[in-house]
Design a protein around this motif. Sequence first.
Motif, short mmCIF file in Angstrom:
data_model
loop_
_atom_site.label_atom_id
_atom_site.label_comp_id
_atom_site.label_asym_id
_atom_site.label_seq_id
_atom_site.Cartn_x
_atom_site.Cartn_y
_atom_site.Cartn_z
N ARG A 77 -9.14 13.86 0.11
CA ARG A 77 -9.94 12.66 0.63
C ARG A 77 -9.24 11.34 1.10
N CYS A 78 -9.46 11.08 1.95
CA CYS A 78 -8.61 9.83 2.51
C CYS A 78 -9.38 8.53 2.58
N ASN A 79 -8.80 7.27 2.35
CA ASN A 79 -9.53 6.17 2.36
C ASN A 79 -9.23 5.37 3.64
N CYS A 80 -8.83 6.06 4.69
CA CYS A 80 -8.58 5.46 6.08
C CYS A 80 -9.82 5.04 6.68
N ILE A 126 -5.43 4.12 4.59
CA ILE A 126 -5.62 2.83 4.94
C ILE A 126 -4.25 1.94 5.11
N ASN A 127 -3.47 2.39 4.18
CA ASN A 127 -1.94 1.80 4.36
C ASN A 127 -0.78 2.74 4.70
N SER A 128 -1.29 3.91 5.54
CA SER A 128 -0.42 4.73 6.07
C SER A 128 0.59 5.50 5.24
N ASN A 129 0.22 5.67 3.73
CA ASN A 129 1.04 6.21 2.66
C ASN A 129 0.27 7.55 2.10
N PHE A 130 0.02 8.48 3.08
CA PHE A 130 -0.71 9.46 2.80
C PHE A 130 -0.27 10.35 1.66
N MET A 131 0.75 10.20 0.97
CA MET A 131 1.47 10.85 -0.06
C MET A 131 1.16 10.19 -1.49
N ASP A 132 0.30 8.88 -1.32
CA ASP A 132 0.34 8.22 -2.49
C ASP A 132 -1.20 8.09 -2.66
N VAL A 133 -1.64 7.94 -3.87
CA VAL A 133 -3.19 7.68 -4.14
C VAL A 133 -3.39 6.34 -4.12
N PRO A 134 -4.74 6.24 -3.36
CA PRO A 134 -5.12 4.68 -3.29
C PRO A 134 -5.48 3.93 -4.73
N LYS A 135 -5.53 2.70 -4.63
CA LYS A 135 -5.88 2.02 -5.84
C LYS A 135 -7.36 2.36 -6.30
N TYR A 136 -8.32 2.32 -5.27
CA TYR A 136 -9.65 2.75 -5.54
C TYR A 136 -10.12 4.03 -4.92
N THR A 137 -10.62 4.88 -5.81
CA THR A 137 -11.03 6.21 -5.17
C THR A 137 -12.37 6.64 -5.63
N ASN A 138 -13.28 6.02 -6.57
CA ASN A 138 -14.53 6.38 -6.73
C ASN A 138 -15.37 6.50 -5.60
N HIS A 139 -15.18 5.81 -4.75
CA HIS A 139 -16.46 5.66 -3.36
C HIS A 139 -15.82 6.78 -2.70
N LEU A 140 -14.54 7.67 -2.92
CA LEU A 140 -14.46 8.53 -1.79
C LEU A 140 -14.95 9.71 -2.22
#
Length: 147
Positions: free
Chosen positions: A41-44, A133-147
Motif C-alpha cells: 500500500r502506497c501513500n502517493c 509521496i516522497n518517491s521513496n518506494f522502498m521506504d515505509v512512510p511516517k504515517y500508515t494507519n490511514h492506508l
Amino acid sequence: MSESATPVVTPPPQRLYTVSCHCGGVKFQAQMEKELTKGHRCNCSSCFKTRMWVHPVSDLSTFKMMTPEENVSQYVYNTKMCEHYFCKTCGTQTHMMGDCPGYGRYILASINCLEELTQEEFSNIKFRYADGINSNFMDVPKYTNHL
C-alpha cells in the motif's frame, strides 16, 4: 558447497490469478506468488485517494487480457512512470503498469480485484507500505494507519 558456489534460490510457489473489475467489463489473468507476500500500500496522491492495494505480477509474459481492450481506460499523471488502468463502465482500477528506474518494467494487480478469495484470505494477506509521496518506494512512510 564451496564458498564460491552461488546458492540456489527456489522461487516461491506461483498461481495463475484472475483479476476483474466490479462489473466484469475488465478481466485479466496473471501469474503471482501463491501466498501474495509482496503486496503493498502506497501513500502517493493516487493510491491514497483510491485506496489502491497492489501485488506485482511475477512474470509479465503471463499477463493476459480476457476482455476487449476498448473496455479499459488509462490514466497517467505526474512523473508519467505509472499507467493506471480502470474499467470504463464501473470505474474500478484493476491494475497499473510502468517502468521505474532501478526497478524496471512492472505490472501491479489490484489485490481487491482478485477473484475467488474469501474475506478470511484477504484479511491474511501480508503487505508492506511504500512512501510514494516522497518517491521513496522502498521506504515505509511516517504515517500508515490511514492506508
